[in-house]
Motif scaffolding. Structure first.
Motif: not given
Length: 658
Positions: A290-295, A392-394, A373-387
């Motif tokens: 998933m990709l989200v913006d700064t909002n 911050l782009k998203g 249903v019971p389950r386990t998930i791993r979430l990774m949050l990564t910041q995306v910046f411009d050059q």
């Protein structure tokens, strides 16, 4: 009329607004200079005219005094004939005098040149009586001079009192024509000035029109074209018929726009292809993305993420992410997401990016969900910046369903714990008895020493079985390829029964089989199937009390499918043992699960049925059971028939390990 003037004003305003600042300044400067020069010229003309008027005034006054001095004696003598003769000669000798009028003290005109009632009334607006300029004119000796305009020009009026020997005789009125040379010069100067003024403005207007048509208009077109190019409209073209440098500039502009248009089309094709590749890649990866913006509004969601969060059929693009996540995730990620969106700079590792955007190291979260249903998930949050790493782009969120991984880790931990426990018990027993024999062997009897050695041997056999079962299970769960071939079930079943015939007789059990006549061979591995039969029959012997029965059945069945019916061979191993509780039936095939742990009667490794399950899966089938506590248990599975004419494409089996 008002609307007409408003229209004219609007046209002039629009026309004036089209000029550049430089053109407006030039026009203003031209207006100031032309007005100054015109004003200077008119001032000079007016000065000349004023001097001419003064000359005419002095001339008229002197002329009037001269005439009054000559005619006053004649009028005093009432010699009007001589007055008329003298006046006529004088009037005829000069062109500067327009009229001569003689009036008595009451203002009644008694002689005039030229004189007629119609002429006086029409041209000079005078009647037969002359109205004196001032009430006390009779008491002065000085002439009165004034000017008035006529259709033929400006005329100087001179009123001279007629006196003789102190007696007031009347008034002499003279009309003096202006100097023709001065008048012509003034008129010429005025006309020339007006002509110059008009000429200057005609030239200015023509210059402005020429500038608008030849310079301003092309420059405006170029400016508009540059703005359109800057706005992304690369189809902009300028079609103006100009030559020279301006025409070359227009040609170069059109060529530039054409190249930019081709470049844009090429870029669009490349971007479309890259986007298609990226969409395909994102949609096919096993992890949710998933990709989200700064909002925190969703910009991209791949199918895996939609499936994980049950978003299928929902329009979540453009919506706030936190409103659609499960409560467990929202509770843990709300603050971290807000903290990440508020960061505009990063102090992470300095990495030179190969792309226009910079992605920094992710933050990882492991969350357990309970719904649906019971389950386990791993979430990774990564910041995306411009050059430049300033804006911050998203934020990219990667979601992995690690339920299977967690279960495998738990199973591995449990497996290691169970193996350690199972190995420790026989090793401890062996070590204990051997230490006893070593330290107290001389004090023990022959029977005790033999009993200790038999116990150690028994524990060694138990340890050997455990190690062999672990090795068998590991080999079955590996990627080893087994050769499948035709297997006759009758000798296989006979061998299994012979193996346990003595054990069954010792326990008082009935061990028999029912094999369908002319049963065709099946596709399988003889040794593996023999191990399946051995484990299942051994378990039946272990959990069937004295007087019970164990039956092996093999018969042909027809499996109905959507395409075509398939012939199979079913094997059943049934006993009249103690049965298996319903809550144990789901876990009976797990590693190290032992029913004897509950009944506390017999021992085993807990790997036998797990090995059976893996072997049957190697044969493209499943193991099933039907059991009732106190009645008995039946295990059964189906095997494919061996096709001699058309060997099965799965004659060589290489299944992926689960």
């Amino acid at each position: 009329m008002l609307e007409f003037f408003q229209t004219i004003q609007a046209v002039i305003h629009r026309w004036w607004s089209e000029f550049t600042l430089q053109t407006r300044l030039m026009a203003a400067a031209t207006l100031v200079v032309s007005l100054f020069m015109s004003g200077l010229t008119f001032w000079a003309v007016n000065t000349i005219q004023y001097e001419a008027q003064m000359v005419d005034t002095r001339f008229g006054r002197d002329l009037g005094l001269l005439l009054s001095a000559n005619v006053a004696p004649l009028i005093a003598e009432q010699n009007l004939t001589e007055v008329a003769r003298f006046s006529s000669r004088f009037y005829a000798s000069t062109s500067n005098v327009r009229y001569m009028l003689y009036a008595d003290p009451e203002g009644k005109i008694f002689f005039g040149i030229p004189y007629s009632e119609a002429t006086v009334q029409n041209s000079l607006a005078l009647e037969r009586r002359i109205e004196l300029p001032e009430p006390d004119f009779s008491s002065t000796d000085l002439p009165l001079v004034r000017q008035h305009r006529t259709p033929q020009g400006e005329v100087t009026d001179v009123f001279v009192p007629l006196r003789h020997e102190g007696h007031y005789l009347g008034v002499l009125a003279l009309g003096i024509n202006p100097n023709p040379a001065v008048v012509n010069s003034s008129n010429l100067t005025r006309d020339v000035t007006i002509a110059v003024f008009i000429s200057i403005w005609v030239m200015v207007i023509l210059g402005a029109v020429f500038n608008a048509l030849t310079i301003t208009q092309p420059i405006k077109e170029l400016l508009m074209g540059v703005k359109n190019i800057a706005a992304g409209n690369f189809q902009q073209r300028i079609t103006l018929p100009f030559g020279g440098e301006l025409g070359e500039l227009i040609v170069n502009f059109n060529e530039m726009a054409e190249r930019l248009e081709r470049y844009e089309e090429q870029n669009i094709e490349e971007m479309t292809a890259e986007k298609a590749k990226l969409d395909t890649l994102v949609s096919t990866i096993a992890d949710g993305a998933m990709l989200v913006d700064t909002n925190l509004q969703l910009l991209l969601v791949n199918p895996t993420a939609r499936r994980l969060f049950a978003w299928d059929g929902q329009e979540v693009i453009g919506q706030n992410l936190l409103e659609y996540l499960p409560p467990e995730i929202t509770a843990q990620l709300t603050q971290p997401l807000r903290d990440l969106t508020q960061e505009q700079h990063s102090s992470r590792l300095e990495i030179t990016p190969p792309t226009p955007e910079v992605v920094f190291a992710p933050e990882e979260f492991r969350i357990t969900l309970t719904q649906p249903v019971p389950r386990t998930i791993r979430l990774m949050l990564t910041q995306v910046f411009d050059q430049s790493r300033e804006t911050l782009k998203g934020i990219v969120m990667t979601v992995q369903d690690i339920t299977r991984e967690v279960e495998l880790n738990e199973a591995k931990s449990q497996f290691i714990s169970n193996v350690s426990h199972e190995l420790r018990t026989p090793l401890f027993n062996i070590k204990s008895f051997i230490e006893t024999l070593c330290e107290f062997g001389e004090d023990l009897t022959e029977v005790e020493r033999r009993e200790f050695l038999e116990t150690a041997n028994h524990e060694t056999d138990r340890l050997t079985r455990l190690v062999n079962d672990v090795l068998d299970l590991s080999r079955l769960e590996s990627s080893k390829i087994y050769q499948l071939e035709a297997v006759e079930l009758h000798p296989l079943i006979e061998q299994s029964l012979r193996t346990y015939q003595l054990n069954a007789k010792d326990k008082g059990l009935s061990l028999s089989h029912e094999i369908e006549t002319n049963l065709p061979p099946v596709l399988g591995h003889y040794d593996l199937l023999l191990q399946v039969m051995t484990n299942l029959v051994g378990n039946a012997l272990k959990f069937t009390p004295e007087g019970g029965k164990i039956l092996i059945r093999a018969y042909k069945i027809t499996a109905l499918s959507e395409e075509n019916p398939t012939s199979l061979v079913r094997l059943e191993i049934a006993d009249t043992g103690i049965g298996i509780d319903p809550e144990d039936q789901m876990a009976i095939f797990d590693r190290f699960f032992r029913v004897e742990n509950r009944v506390h009667t017999l021992e085993g490794t807990g790997l036998g049925l797990s090995i059976v399950k893996n072997i049957i899966e190697k044969h493209h089938s499943q193991i099933h059971l039907v059991s009732e506590v106190g009645v008995g248990t039946t295990f059964w599975f189906d095997l494919s028939l061996y096709q001699a004419a058309t060997p099965s494409p799965s004659a060589r089996l290489g299944l992926s390990i689960r």
